[in-house]
Enzyme design. Sequence first.
Site, PDB file in Angstrom:
ATOM      1  N   SER A 207      11.846 -18.961  24.478  1.00 42.08           N
ATOM      2  CA  SER A 207      11.872 -18.367  25.821  1.00 42.08           C
ATOM      3  C   SER A 207      12.638 -17.055  25.799  1.00 42.08           C
ATOM      4  O   SER A 207      13.172 -16.637  24.767  1.00 42.08           O
ATOM      5  CB  SER A 207      12.544 -19.336  26.804  1.00 42.08           C
ATOM      6  OG  SER A 207      13.933 -19.421  26.541  1.00 42.08           O
ATOM      7  N   SER A 209      15.476 -16.318  27.368  1.00 41.50           N
ATOM      8  CA  SER A 209      16.854 -16.435  27.854  1.00 41.50           C
ATOM      9  C   SER A 209      17.851 -15.621  27.043  1.00 41.50           C
ATOM     10  O   SER A 209      18.949 -15.344  27.514  1.00 41.50           O
ATOM     11  CB  SER A 209      17.282 -17.910  27.856  1.00 41.50           C
ATOM     12  OG  SER A 209      17.412 -18.403  26.542  1.00 41.50           O
ATOM     13  N   LYS A 265      22.164 -20.159  22.709  1.00 45.16           N
ATOM     14  CA  LYS A 265      22.916 -19.368  23.690  1.00 45.16           C
ATOM     15  C   LYS A 265      24.093 -18.703  22.986  1.00 45.16           C
ATOM     16  O   LYS A 265      24.372 -18.953  21.819  1.00 45.16           O
ATOM     17  CB  LYS A 265      23.446 -20.244  24.832  1.00 45.16           C
ATOM     18  CG  LYS A 265      22.399 -21.098  25.548  1.00 45.16           C
ATOM     19  CD  LYS A 265      21.425 -20.285  26.363  1.00 45.16           C
ATOM     20  CE  LYS A 265      20.395 -21.197  27.043  1.00 45.16           C
ATOM     21  NZ  LYS A 265      19.339 -20.411  27.712  1.00 45.16           N
ATOM     22  N   SER A 359      18.440 -17.501  32.561  1.00 48.64           N
ATOM     23  CA  SER A 359      18.908 -18.380  31.503  1.00 48.64           C
ATOM     24  C   SER A 359      19.433 -19.686  32.078  1.00 48.64           C
ATOM     25  O   SER A 359      20.314 -19.676  32.951  1.00 48.64           O
ATOM     26  CB  SER A 359      20.017 -17.683  30.699  1.00 48.64           C
ATOM     27  OG  SER A 359      20.600 -18.571  29.766  1.00 48.64           O
TER      28      SER A 359
END
Length: 418
Positions: A207, A209, A265, A359
Amino acid sequence: MSAASPSAPPAVKLSSVMAARRTPDQLRARRKLVWREMLTSLWAPLCIIGLAFIPYTLLIEYAPAAASWAQPVMKGLGLVMVAFFLVLLVFRNVSAKEKALRPLRQEAHELISEDEALLRKVQGMGRLQPGVSEQIAEQALRVENASVAGDADTLRAELKGLEALTAQHLGAFRKRSVMDFVGGFGKALLVALVIRTFIVEPYRIPSGSMLPTLEIGDQVFVNKFIYGVRIPFMNVVPFVLVRRPARGDVIVFNNPVDESKDYIKRVVGLPGDTVELFEGVVYINGKMQPRERVSSEFIVHNITDNGVWFDQQETLYEEDLSGVSHAALQTLSRMPRHEGPYVVPPGQVFVMGDNRDNSADSRHGFGITGNNQTEFVPYGHIKGKAMVVWLSLGYHGLLHGLFGGTGLRVDRFFEPVR
């Protein structure tokens, strides 16, 4: 006295017998052939890239400034290896001699290796007739010499002779047991599991994010040992190998809310930290983390759930998290005035995506428990640190017209993850 008695002659390895009978010229010719076969294997370009990739990864990890020259060098090497692979492919399919010899040489290698194992097995059982080892070694040398000479017809004939000797003297022992198969398969599986569990693991960016640091379709290698040996399924790290996760690290972790998913992340808060955001600016323990606006009209490429690419305009910032400089995106029209405070519990970290307003991270319960529910990542759920992009199948790469806008992004190859 039985053949297995202490007075029985000791077992002799086939390779040792062959080595003792080679002349210096034969030894040099054999070594030359071994190197030739390795360098003309279709695996050779991949192995060369793999061997170069190890020092490259260590270099950009521990000397980040070196990426300015090391990455172009790796890209150049990669292009050379692609050309090398194509040349090998053409050569191996155009040369009639090569097409005839390569499978015969492979067959010779496999048969001699099989004889080595069978002789060891039969000698251990004390059931080998006198002189058999010498006969097989002599014939194996004839096969080897024919292979070195590059005469396909002679090699084929000598192989038939070795096969006949093997069938005559060792045929009864050639059937592989179920345990032999399971043992071989088990060893290969164990090696693969050890590598993926404790050393390195690939991860695909699914994705947007982490835009613009990581783009959709990037394939990254994850350093599994830097934070310590993680025991899968138990989600514990019994000891640290190099260091704990640091602020600014990009980590891959098993989602503590939904363990069927892995996320990637950036670590923003460490145990004991208080994290707050005021109009997008990060404050850690009351100290502002500097950031500078780079562009108000920065375009990134995102993708819908059904695989359709679309442009997304964001504001691009350069942010500094305790000395770790990285890019971050913000949607000015959606930017909250205040977020937090988030107090990070012991043994856990607070994470956010670089695409701040797109996110599902610690601020939003990883998109599962909700926007008002803060979730942290326990150390035991962290799989490792993202190191480098090794492959990218993303927006507008090579051959994208054939795959709905998705193609091979050569420009992303060997990109360090910062």
